[in-house]
Design an enzyme around this catalytic site. Structure first.
Site, short mmCIF file in Angstrom:
data_model
loop_
_atom_site.label_atom_id
_atom_site.label_comp_id
_atom_site.label_asym_id
_atom_site.label_seq_id
_atom_site.Cartn_x
_atom_site.Cartn_y
_atom_site.Cartn_z
N GLU A 272 0.82 -1.22 0.00
CA GLU A 272 0.00 0.00 0.00
C GLU A 272 0.86 1.27 0.00
OE1 GLU A 272 -2.36 -0.52 3.54
OE2 GLU A 272 -3.74 -1.86 2.52
N GLY A 274 1.81 4.98 -0.57
CA GLY A 274 1.20 6.27 -0.87
C GLY A 274 2.32 7.21 -1.29
N CYS A 342 -0.49 33.53 10.71
CA CYS A 342 -0.12 34.27 11.92
C CYS A 342 0.27 33.34 13.05
CB CYS A 342 -1.27 35.18 12.31
SG CYS A 342 -1.46 36.48 11.11
N1 LLP Z 1 -1.60 1.85 4.50
C1 LLP Z 1 -2.11 2.31 5.66
C2 LLP Z 1 -3.01 1.46 6.42
C3 LLP Z 1 -1.76 3.59 6.11
O1 LLP Z 1 -2.25 4.04 7.26
C4 LLP Z 1 -0.86 4.39 5.35
C5 LLP Z 1 -0.48 5.74 5.79
C6 LLP Z 1 -0.37 3.87 4.14
C7 LLP Z 1 -0.76 2.59 3.75
C8 LLP Z 1 0.56 4.62 3.24
O2 LLP Z 1 1.77 4.95 3.83
P1 LLP Z 1 2.94 5.57 2.91
O3 LLP Z 1 3.35 4.54 1.89
O4 LLP Z 1 2.40 6.78 2.24
O5 LLP Z 1 4.02 5.90 3.87
N2 LLP Z 1 0.80 12.57 6.96
C9 LLP Z 1 2.01 11.80 7.20
C10 LLP Z 1 1.88 10.37 6.75
C11 LLP Z 1 0.69 9.65 7.38
C12 LLP Z 1 0.52 8.25 6.84
C13 LLP Z 1 -0.75 7.66 7.30
N3 LLP Z 1 -0.95 6.32 6.84
C14 LLP Z 1 3.18 12.52 6.51
O6 LLP Z 1 2.97 13.58 5.92
O7 LLP Z 1 4.32 12.06 6.58
#
Ligand code: LLP
Length: 418
Positions: A272, A274, A342
Site C-alpha cells: 500500500e 502512498g 499568523c
Molecule cells: N496503509 C495504511 C493502512 C496507512 O495508514 C498508510 C499511511 C499507508 C498505507 C501509506 O503509507 P505511505 O506509503 O504513504 O508511507 N501525513 C504523514 C503520513 C501519514 C501516513 C498515514 N498512513 C506525513 O505527511 O508524513
C-alpha cells in the site's frame, strides 16, 4: 530526491518552465508531472510483481487529486482507502469499487453501510467492528488488520504497527477473529498490517512479512482458513534531501517476497504505497513576497504557508527548496522560508542557502506530492490553492483555487442574530 532539468536558469516541470506555469495559473500552485507518477507506480509494482504476484493498493490519503487517481486507475492500480470520502472519490476517478480495500479505524455503522453500498472491500480493524458488520451483512468477503508489533516511520506521529497501537487487532486475538468470522458465515481471504510511514530501512518490511506469514499458517492450522493474500501495508520512504540515498526497493522486494514464498503458501502479496507513488512527482510553487533582515535571522516570505503545506510545521519535516527562476546560481546567505499564517511556527524551510532572493522570485518546494495538498486547509481564512498537472508537455489545471466564497458556503447565521 529528484533533480529538475533547467533552461536558462529556470526549472522545467515535464518540459514546461515553472515560471510560465506560475504566470498562467497563479501562486501558490501544486504542479504534478504525470510521467513521474506513472514511473513510480511501475517501478514499485514491477519490483515486487517480478517475484510474486503483487497488487499495489495506492494509499490515496497521500494525494486524492482526481487526475492523479485516474492516471493510476489506468495503470491498473488498486486502492487503500480510509474514509467513505476517499472511496467515492476513487469511484469518481473510475476505479472499480472491488479494487478498493477500505481500512478505517473507529468505523461507524453508517459508514459501513455506505461502504457496502459503494461496493468496496472492508478490512476489519477491531472485534467490535466485526460484530457490528455482521449485524448489517455477512455476505461480503473480509480481511483483518493485525497490530503486528513492528513499528516504523519518520517520526512517532506516523508509527502505527507497534504493540498497543490504536490500529488493528492485537496479535494474541487475531486468530480468534478468523474463527469468529467463520462462525458468523463470512468468507475471509486475507490478512493485513501496516507498520508506519516514511521509514528508510527495509527491516520492518521483512519483520512484518514474517509476522503475517506465521499468522497465516496459524490461522490455517487452527481455524482451517487458507488465506489467498497478505498485505504488508505501505510506508516506503523516499529521500527528501539532495543526495540522500533512496530505499533499495529491489533488495526490499526480493527479501519480502522470499519470506512469503518460503514461510507460507499464500500466493499473492499486496502493498500500500502512498508516498512512494506521488511524493517526488510534485512541486509547490510559491511567490516570494518579502525578504526581511531581522537581525540574527533573514526571512523570505512567500504566499504559501502551513495552510498550504503542513508537514514542516507538523512533523518538522524537511522539504528541499530552490528559486525556480534562479536555478544553479551561487548562494550567498541563509534564510528561513516563512508563510502568511499568523503563527511563528509557520516555517516551510529553515536555514536554507538561497541565491539573493527578491520579491517576485518563484520558490519551488520539492517532494510536495504526498500528504501535502491532501493535508492543506483554510486556516486564517485562506482558501485552498490550485493544482496543475503537466501531461504530454502541457500544463493543465486539475483543481481550481478555491474562491473566497467557499469559506462561508456551508455556514449560516442563526435567525435570532438578524
Ligand atoms: N496503509 C495504511 C493502512 C496507512 O495508514 C498508510 C499511511 C499507508 C498505507 C501509506 O503509507 P505511505 O506509503 O504513504 O508511507 N501525513 C504523514 C503520513 C501519514 C501516513 C498515514 N498512513 C506525513 O505527511 O508524513
Amino acid at each position: 530526491m529528484r533533480e529538475y532539468d533547467t533552461k536558462d536558469g529556470v526549472m522545467l516541470i515535464g518540459g514546461v518552465p515553472a515560471t510560465d506555469i506560475a504566470e498562467e495559473f497563479g501562486t501558490p500552485v501544486y504542479v504534478t508531472d504525470a510521467d513521474l507518477v506513472r514511473e513510480n507506480y511501475r517501478s514499485i509494482h514491477g519490483a515486487f510483481n517480478r517475484h510474486l504476484p503483487t497488487r499495489v493498493h495506492y494509499a490515496c490519503k497521500a494525494n486524492t487529486n482526481l487526475a492523479v487517481l485516474r492516471l493510476l486507475q489506468k495503470e491498473g492500480s488498486h486502492i487503500d482507502a480510509v474514509s467513505i470520502g476517499e472511496v467515492l472519490t476513487c469511484v469518481k476517478a473510475r476505479f472499480d469499487p472491488g479494487k478498493i480495500l477500505y481500512t478505517g479505524t473507529n468505523v461507524t455503522d453508517s459508514e459501513m453501510e455506505a461502504l457496502l453500498e459503494a461496493g468496496c472491500r472492508i478490512n476489519v480493524d477491531s472485534e467490535s467492528q466485526l460484530e457490528r458488520l455482521a449485524r448489517i451483512t455477512t455476505d461480503v468477503p473480509l480481511s483483518f488488520r493485525v497490530t503486528p508489533g513492528v513499528a516504523s516511520g519518520h517520526g512517532a506521529k506516523v508509527m502505527t504497527g507497534g504493540k498497543g497501537s490504536k490500529f488493528g487487532i492485537p496479535m494474541d486475538r487475531i486468530v480468534g477473529c478468523y474463527a469468529r468470522a467463520n462462525e458468523l458465515g463470512f468468507r475471509v481471504d486475507g490478512l493485513h498490517a501496516h507498520t508506519g510511514s516514511g521509514g528508510n530501512s527495509i527491516e520492518p518490511f521483512i519483520d512484518v512479512a514474517y509476522v503475517l506469514c506465521d499468522l497465516a499458517n496459524e490461522i490455517e492450522d487452527k481455524v482451517g482458513i487458507k488465506l489467498d493474500w497478505i498485505d504488508i501495508g505501505g510506508g516506503f520512504g523516499v529521500p527528501y534531501r539532495p543526495h540522500e540515498p533512496a530505499l533499495d526497493l529491489d533488495e526490499l522486494a526480493i527479501a519480502v517476497t522470499n519470506v512469503v514464498k518460503e514461510e507460507s503458501s499464500v500466493g499473492e502479496l499486496a502493498i500500500e504505497p502512498g508516498r512512494y507513488v506521488v511524493c517526488d512527482t510534485t512541486v509547490l510553487l510559491a511567490r516570494c513576497v518579502d525578504v526581511k533582515d531581522a537581525g540574527p535571522k533573514k526571512y523570505v516570505g512567500v504566499d504559501a504557508g502551513m495552510n498550504t503545506l503542513m508537514r514542516p510545521s507538523l512533523y518538522d519535516s524537511y522539504h528541499h527548496v530552490a528559486l525556480a527562476n534562479k536555478m544553479h546560481r551561487a548562494c550567498v546567505a541563509k534564510y528561513d522560508v516563512v508563510g502568511q499564517i499568523c503563527e511563528s511556527g509557520d516555517i516551510l524551510a529553515r536555514d536554507r542557502v538561497l541565491p539573493d532572493p527578491r520579491a517576485g522570485d518563484l520558490l519551488a518546494v520539492y517532494c510536495a506530492g504526498a500528504y501535502s495538498f491532501s493535508m492543506s486547509n483554510e486556516y486564517n481564512s485562506r482558501p485552498r490553492c490550485a493544482e496543475v498537472m503537466v501531461i504530454d508537455g502541457r500544463a493543465e489545471l486539475t483543481r481550481a483555487a478555491e474562491p473566497i466564497e467557499d469559506l462561508w458556503r456551508h455556514q449560516t447565521i442563526p435567525e435570532a442574530l438578524g
